[in-house]
Design an enzyme around this catalytic site. Structure first.
Site, PDB file in Angstrom:
ATOM      1  N   GLY A  56       0.806  -1.223   0.000  1.00 40.42           N
ATOM      2  CA  GLY A  56       0.000   0.000   0.000  1.00 40.42           C
ATOM      3  C   GLY A  56       0.833   1.264   0.000  1.00 40.42           C
ATOM      4  O   GLY A  56       0.546   2.208  -0.737  1.00 40.42           O
ATOM      5  N   ASN A  85      -5.350  -7.355  -2.060  1.00 42.41           N
ATOM      6  CA  ASN A  85      -4.404  -6.231  -2.158  1.00 42.41           C
ATOM      7  C   ASN A  85      -4.929  -5.117  -3.055  1.00 42.41           C
ATOM      8  O   ASN A  85      -4.550  -3.958  -2.908  1.00 42.41           O
ATOM      9  CB  ASN A  85      -3.064  -6.692  -2.758  1.00 42.41           C
ATOM     10  CG  ASN A  85      -2.316  -7.706  -1.924  1.00 42.41           C
ATOM     11  OD1 ASN A  85      -1.550  -8.492  -2.467  1.00 42.41           O
ATOM     12  ND2 ASN A  85      -2.523  -7.725  -0.611  1.00 42.41           N
ATOM     13  N   LEU A  86      -5.784  -5.490  -4.014  1.00 41.12           N
ATOM     14  CA  LEU A  86      -6.135  -4.554  -5.084  1.00 41.12           C
ATOM     15  C   LEU A  86      -6.953  -3.359  -4.590  1.00 41.12           C
ATOM     16  O   LEU A  86      -7.008  -2.331  -5.264  1.00 41.12           O
ATOM     17  CB  LEU A  86      -6.907  -5.281  -6.197  1.00 41.12           C
ATOM     18  CG  LEU A  86      -6.160  -6.460  -6.847  1.00 41.12           C
ATOM     19  CD1 LEU A  86      -7.037  -7.112  -7.905  1.00 41.12           C
ATOM     20  CD2 LEU A  86      -4.841  -6.022  -7.466  1.00 41.12           C
ATOM     21  N   GLN A  87      -7.545  -3.477  -3.412  1.00 42.31           N
ATOM     22  CA  GLN A  87      -8.352  -2.386  -2.837  1.00 42.31           C
ATOM     23  C   GLN A  87      -7.492  -1.154  -2.548  1.00 42.31           C
ATOM     24  O   GLN A  87      -7.992  -0.060  -2.388  1.00 42.31           O
ATOM     25  CB  GLN A  87      -9.039  -2.941  -1.573  1.00 42.31           C
ATOM     26  CG  GLN A  87      -9.662  -1.940  -0.640  1.00 42.31           C
ATOM     27  CD  GLN A  87      -8.857  -1.800   0.648  1.00 42.31           C
ATOM     28  OE1 GLN A  87      -7.682  -2.152   0.697  1.00 42.31           O
ATOM     29  NE2 GLN A  87      -9.498  -1.290   1.687  1.00 42.31           N
ATOM     30  N   ARG A  88      -6.165  -1.310  -2.454  1.00 42.42           N
ATOM     31  CA  ARG A  88      -5.310  -0.168  -2.111  1.00 42.42           C
ATOM     32  C   ARG A  88      -3.936  -0.203  -2.764  1.00 42.42           C
ATOM     33  O   ARG A  88      -3.257   0.828  -2.810  1.00 42.42           O
ATOM     34  CB  ARG A  88      -5.138  -0.093  -0.589  1.00 42.42           C
ATOM     35  CG  ARG A  88      -4.423  -1.314  -0.032  1.00 42.42           C
ATOM     36  CD  ARG A  88      -4.620  -1.502   1.447  1.00 42.42           C
ATOM     37  NE  ARG A  88      -3.961  -2.725   1.885  1.00 42.42           N
ATOM     38  CZ  ARG A  88      -4.440  -3.948   1.682  1.00 42.42           C
ATOM     39  NH1 ARG A  88      -5.579  -4.131   1.044  1.00 42.42           N
ATOM     40  NH2 ARG A  88      -3.770  -5.002   2.080  1.00 42.42           N
ATOM     41  N   LYS A 101       4.868  -9.829  -6.376  1.00 50.11           N
ATOM     42  CA  LYS A 101       4.692  -8.377  -6.352  1.00 50.11           C
ATOM     43  C   LYS A 101       5.869  -7.662  -6.992  1.00 50.11           C
ATOM     44  O   LYS A 101       5.712  -6.669  -7.696  1.00 50.11           O
ATOM     45  CB  LYS A 101       4.545  -7.892  -4.903  1.00 50.11           C
ATOM     46  CG  LYS A 101       3.192  -8.169  -4.321  1.00 50.11           C
ATOM     47  CD  LYS A 101       3.046  -7.509  -2.961  1.00 50.11           C
ATOM     48  CE  LYS A 101       1.637  -7.748  -2.442  1.00 50.11           C
ATOM     49  NZ  LYS A 101       1.445  -7.175  -1.095  1.00 50.11           N
ATOM     50  N   CYS A 203      -3.250  -4.449   9.481  1.00 48.31           N
ATOM     51  CA  CYS A 203      -4.304  -4.025   8.547  1.00 48.31           C
ATOM     52  C   CYS A 203      -5.175  -5.213   8.145  1.00 48.31           C
ATOM     53  O   CYS A 203      -6.364  -5.060   7.894  1.00 48.31           O
ATOM     54  CB  CYS A 203      -3.701  -3.379   7.312  1.00 48.31           C
ATOM     55  SG  CYS A 203      -3.041  -1.738   7.637  1.00 48.31           S
ATOM     56  N   CYS A 354     -16.052 -17.767  14.602  1.00 46.39           N
ATOM     57  CA  CYS A 354     -15.781 -16.379  14.245  1.00 46.39           C
ATOM     58  C   CYS A 354     -15.274 -16.405  12.808  1.00 46.39           C
ATOM     59  O   CYS A 354     -15.714 -17.236  12.022  1.00 46.39           O
ATOM     60  CB  CYS A 354     -14.785 -15.731  15.212  1.00 46.39           C
ATOM     61  SG  CYS A 354     -13.185 -16.553  15.258  1.00 46.39           S
TER      62      CYS A 354
END
Ligand SMILES: [Zn+2]
Length: 396
Positions: A56, A85-88, A101, A203, A354
């Site tokens: 990020g 990962n692609l969200q940021r 990466k 995160c 959970c």
């Protein structure tokens, strides 16, 4: 002292280095600013910056440093591009998922600016390799997300006398500063001891607003460029705090600790140590501690439900997680369990779950202490249920 004047002495550009016609055109918006100009652009061309992590924070760092014409950029990462990962992590596209990466990042940066050199280190940064990797660079940009690597990057930067442009992010908040500049404080001056393991969520556990690393990493890139051209007032001895929810910046003064074990007057830390041990973290090879609570696997639970057994499913996640996906469990978040325990019938068989099985193990332990005997933890949580029983349940 650098912190007083604000402008650190930048290396002067070598007279032998020039810009090609193509480069003059590419960097024209820099060249027309007196603060950068030809002199600054030549300094950028000769500068060497190491970006630790291409996630990020590393994404905007790498993109803006490459675009600005930093002549040599080193990238350190060992990870594979993951769908989450692609969200940021804007260096990567959907077609990069599953690929290293470092390769995707290097391809993207080379495409952005073929005039510069990209060095790749597809490895974990360790006490054994850190000094060797860092030593060839002028500025270190720390885009990592874990405490052992932060202390390692800090100590290696201080030992080598290199500035460490630091950024960190969590949920809606970010921190940026420059550590390790001669005369300025280091990470250990601010945090002499790591937090107890598990206390500060990552995160992956706590989440992060997708744009936050973009903002923080871009500020790191700006600080890096300023250090190279030697202009402006760098974040040396100043911790910039950013809150995206309130949309506010605050600044804390950081002081160099004369007792600091690595940058103080009488340093006791003169070589790199075992940072996993220092941060109280098990080696990666070490097995997870055996769980002491009784467990049931997703397949066993499914078989019992299919048989029509009376099994009560207790979901101890948070309501916003229940909205993502659920398996019809009765929702009592772990934190509310002590005061809502009367909602449960101890004569019935209960399976608690959970997301991954960690919080529900705590719930099972708590309920066993409260006298529940017929209670099991769903091994691997709803993630394992999605993998092993019902793939239509989304994973998050
Ligand atoms: Zn220090």
């Amino acid at each position: 002292m650098a912190t007083k004047t604000g402008v650190p002495p930048a290396a002067s550009a070598s007279p032998a280095v020039t810009l090609s016609k193509q480069e003059v055109l590419r960097y024209s918006r820099h060249l027309i600013m007196p603060e950068v100009g030809m002199e600054g652009q030549l300094k950028l061309k000769q500068a060497k910056v190491l970006c630790i992590g291409t996630g990020g924070l590393g994404a905007p760092l790498g993109l803006y440093l490459a675009a600005a014409g930093v002549g040599r950029i080193g990238l350190v990462d060992f990870d594979i591009v993951d769908f989450t990962n692609l969200q940021r992590q804007v260096l990567f596209g959907t077609s990069d998922v599953g690929h290293p990466k470092i390769e995707a990042a290097a391809d993207r940066l080379r495409n952005l600016n073929p005039e510069i050199q990209i060095d790749t280190f597809e490895t974990h940064l360790t006490s054994e390799n850190a000094l060797d990797i860092l030593k060839d660079y002028d500025v270190i940009a720390d885009g990592t997300d874990n405490f052992p690597t932060r202390y390692l990057v800090n100590d290696a930067s201080v030992l080598l006398g290199k500035p460490n442009v630091y950024g960190s992010i969590f949920r809606f908040e970010g921190q940026i500063t420059v550590f390790g500049y001669p005369g300025g404080p280091c990470y250990r001056c601010l945090y002499p001891e790591p937090p107890p393991p598990g206390l500060v969520p990552s995160c992956a556990e706590g989440g992060v607003l997708g744009v936050l690393p973009g903002i923080v990493g871009t500020i790191q890139a700006a600080e890096t460029l300023k250090l190279i051209i030697g202009k402006g007032e760098p974040l040396i001895g100043r911790l910039l705090l950013f809150d995206a929810l309130g949309m506010r910046f605050r600044e804390l003064k950081l002081r160099k600790n004369p007792e600091c074990p690595v940058c103080g007057e009488h340093p006791t830390l003169t070589k790199l140590i075992d940072y996993a041990e220092f941060c109280g973290i098990r080696g990666e090879e070490a097995p997870m501690p055996e769980t002491t609570v009784p467990e049931v696997t997703p397949k066993e639970l499914k078989a019992r439900l299919d048989r029509g057994d009376d099994v009560y499913i207790l979901d101890v996640r948070e309501p916003h997680e229940y909205q993502i996906c659920h398996i019809q469990g009765h929702l009592i978040p772990l934190g509310e369990l002590p005061r809502r325990v009367n909602e449960l019938d101890s004569s019935r068989e209960i399976v608690a779950h959970c997301r991954s099985g960690k919080r529900s193990a705590e719930a099972v332990e708590f309920l066993r202490k409260a006298g529940f005997r017929k209670i099991w933890n769903l091994k691997g949580g709803i993630l394992a249920w999605s993998d092993e029983v019902d793939p239509s349940v989304p994973k998050y």
